[in-house]
Motif scaffolding. Structure first.
Motif, short mmCIF file in Angstrom:
data_model
loop_
_atom_site.label_atom_id
_atom_site.label_comp_id
_atom_site.label_asym_id
_atom_site.label_seq_id
_atom_site.Cartn_x
_atom_site.Cartn_y
_atom_site.Cartn_z
N GLN A 3 0.83 -1.20 0.00
CA GLN A 3 0.00 0.00 0.00
C GLN A 3 0.87 1.26 0.00
O GLN A 3 1.69 1.43 0.90
CB GLN A 3 -0.88 0.04 1.25
CG GLN A 3 -1.82 -1.14 1.40
CD GLN A 3 -3.05 -1.00 0.53
OE1 GLN A 3 -3.41 0.08 0.09
NE2 GLN A 3 -3.71 -2.12 0.29
N ARG A 46 -7.44 4.41 9.73
CA ARG A 46 -6.78 3.12 9.55
C ARG A 46 -6.04 2.67 10.80
O ARG A 46 -5.97 1.48 11.07
CB ARG A 46 -5.79 3.20 8.38
CG ARG A 46 -6.44 3.27 7.05
CD ARG A 46 -5.39 3.32 5.98
NE ARG A 46 -5.96 3.47 4.66
CZ ARG A 46 -5.26 3.37 3.56
NH1 ARG A 46 -3.97 3.13 3.60
NH2 ARG A 46 -5.85 3.53 2.40
N SER A 47 -5.49 3.61 11.54
CA SER A 47 -4.71 3.23 12.72
C SER A 47 -5.59 2.76 13.87
O SER A 47 -5.09 2.14 14.81
CB SER A 47 -3.80 4.38 13.17
OG SER A 47 -4.56 5.44 13.71
N SER A 50 -9.05 -2.18 11.68
CA SER A 50 -8.25 -3.30 11.16
C SER A 50 -7.77 -3.04 9.73
O SER A 50 -7.14 -3.90 9.13
CB SER A 50 -9.05 -4.59 11.22
OG SER A 50 -10.22 -4.47 10.42
N ALA A 51 -8.06 -1.86 9.19
CA ALA A 51 -7.61 -1.53 7.84
C ALA A 51 -6.09 -1.46 7.79
O ALA A 51 -5.45 -1.04 8.75
CB ALA A 51 -8.21 -0.20 7.39
N GLN A 52 -5.53 -1.89 6.66
CA GLN A 52 -4.08 -1.88 6.52
C GLN A 52 -3.54 -0.46 6.43
O GLN A 52 -4.03 0.36 5.66
CB GLN A 52 -3.67 -2.65 5.26
CG GLN A 52 -2.17 -2.70 5.07
CD GLN A 52 -1.76 -3.45 3.80
OE1 GLN A 52 -2.56 -4.13 3.18
NE2 GLN A 52 -0.50 -3.31 3.44
N LEU A 53 -2.53 -0.18 7.23
CA LEU A 53 -1.82 1.09 7.13
C LEU A 53 -0.97 1.07 5.86
O LEU A 53 -0.58 -0.01 5.39
CB LEU A 53 -0.92 1.29 8.34
CG LEU A 53 -1.61 1.64 9.65
CD1 LEU A 53 -0.63 1.55 10.81
CD2 LEU A 53 -2.24 3.02 9.57
N ASP A 55 2.22 1.05 3.52
CA ASP A 55 3.58 0.55 3.67
C ASP A 55 4.59 1.65 3.37
O ASP A 55 5.75 1.56 3.76
CB ASP A 55 3.81 -0.62 2.73
CG ASP A 55 2.88 -1.78 3.05
OD1 ASP A 55 2.96 -2.30 4.18
OD2 ASP A 55 2.07 -2.15 2.18
N LYS A 140 7.67 -5.31 10.34
CA LYS A 140 6.31 -4.82 10.51
C LYS A 140 5.36 -5.93 10.98
O LYS A 140 4.57 -5.74 11.90
CB LYS A 140 5.82 -4.22 9.20
CG LYS A 140 4.51 -3.54 9.27
CD LYS A 140 4.25 -2.91 7.94
CE LYS A 140 2.79 -2.63 7.79
NZ LYS A 140 2.45 -2.15 6.48
N ALA A 141 5.45 -7.08 10.39
CA ALA A 141 4.58 -8.20 10.76
C ALA A 141 4.90 -8.72 12.15
O ALA A 141 4.01 -9.13 12.89
CB ALA A 141 4.72 -9.32 9.73
N ALA A 144 3.58 -6.13 14.91
CA ALA A 144 2.15 -5.76 14.86
C ALA A 144 1.37 -6.35 16.01
O ALA A 144 1.72 -7.24 16.68
CB ALA A 144 1.56 -6.21 13.54
#
Length: 144
Positions: A3, A46-47, A50-53, A55, A140-141, A144
């Motif tokens: 993203q 998003r923060s 659960s929406a992806q922030l 990248d 990042k993963a 999280a």
């Protein structure tokens, strides 16, 4: 999906950059924002969901209302967002602008080229580096 959040108030610059970045791979999604306020609202939403922030954030300096420096400061002082690589994109090569971006923890500062071929090459290099070569992205993963 990788993203990218592109914040640029010039629609011609944004369209050109988005097309170039999207062509870097089918797994790339570019979200364009013309103003700082709408981009910050999207990041805040998003923060907290659960929406992806994103990248990667590509950020123009000269925006109407809040400046790109204001967005940069907001991103880099928010513990939920501060790890997102934020690249300043500007037509300004003023050393004071570059220094100010560095002081606010921009990950990079790229001067927009009037030469389309050079600008396209720079955008592809940015995308390639942050998508394939930066290993902090792998953390990042884990964090999280």
């Amino acid at each position: 999906m990788f993203q990218i959040m592109l914040i640029d108030d010039n629609p011609d610059h944004a369209d050109l950059a988005a097309d170039c970045l999207s062509a870097c791979g089918a797994d790339i999604n570019v979200g364009c924002y013309a103003g700082a306020e709408t981009a910050l609202e999207a990041l805040a939403e998003r923060s907290t969901t659960s929406a992806q922030l994103p990248d990667l954030i590509l950020l123009d300096i000269n925006l109407p209302g809040l400046s790109g420096f204001d967005v940069l400061r907001s991103v880099k002082t928010d513990t939920r967002l501060c790890r997102i690589p934020t690249i300043m994109l500007s037509s300004s090569a003023d050393p004071n602008d570059i220094l100010r971006a560095c002081k606010h923890h921009a990950n990079s500062y790229i001067t927009k080229s009037a030469d389309f071929t050079r600008w396209e090459a720079a955008l592809r290099a940015i995308c390639d580096y942050w998508r394939h070569h930066d290993r902090a992205y792998d953390l990042k993963a884990i964090s999280a």
